[in-house]
Design an enzyme around this catalytic site. Structure first.
Site: not given
Length: 207
Positions: A166, A182
């Site tokens: 992301h 992440c």
């Protein structure tokens, strides 16, 4: 005919140099820059509500998107994430890859494996998982997508896990061990990656 002592010594020296050169060349083919040989420090995980800073001033040149030589048997379109050196490679034909700088999981949150992109979202909402709330109770329970959202401009969801590739509103964290597992890119580059990869893309996470 017997070999002279000098010739034997020269051949031995050449063999030693060759043994040193081969692993060095193997490392160099992935473009490991000098400044990446030391591990980067850990930075705070999430900065909700903060407007993103200027990417071009806060991200080192080495972490900006660029084509590099990369030899692999993986098919073009595959994503390979090198967590050690903080790079994401999008494989192209003819031993080329697009290389992006990333922020990766901090100590205790790094992982490796093989997944696929199962969903894509523009300016995604953010709902911190319970484990993150427990570690950081001051975080909001929900935050709508937008420039101040730690998820940034785009998100690529990995399998059925809580992990994603992301964007970020903290570009200075690129190249650091920062997250709860992440992988983050600056907003302009995650938007570029988003356009290149469809749902179903193979993602290989390496340590």
């Amino acid at each position: 005919m017997q070999m002279s002592t000098t010739v034997r010594q020269n051949l031995a020296a050449i063999a030693v140099l060759a043994a040193i050169a081969v692993p060095t060349m193997a490392l160099a083919q992935h473009g490991t820059p000098l400044e990446l040989r030391d591990m980067r420090p850990t930075i705070e995980d999430a900065t909700p509500g903060r407007p993103p800073g200027p990417e071009d001033k806060l991200v080192a040149e080495v972490y900006r998107r660029q084509p590099v030589f990369y030899r692999t048997n993986e098919a073009p379109g595959t994503i390979i994430i090198d967590t050690t050196h903080r790079f994401l490679y999008l494989i192209q034909p003819n031993n080329v890859a697009l290389r992006y700088g990333v922020g990766v999981g901090r100590d205790g949150f790094q992982w490796n494996g093989l997944l696929k992109i199962t969903r894509k979202a523009e300016w995604p909402d953010w709902t911190p998982p319970p484990e993150m709330i427990e570690r950081q109770p001051y975080l909001p329970r929900f935050m709508a997508g937008g420039p101040g959202n730690p998820m940034g401009a785009r998100a690529l969801y990995l399998g059925s896990t809580i992990y994603r590739i992301h964007g970020t509103n903290a570009p200075e964290t690129i190249g650091h061990a920062v997250s709860s597992g992440c992988f983050r890119l600056v907003n302009s580059e995650v938007a570029d990656l988003y356009e290149h990869v469809p749902v179903g893309t193979k993602v290989i996470v390496q340590q």
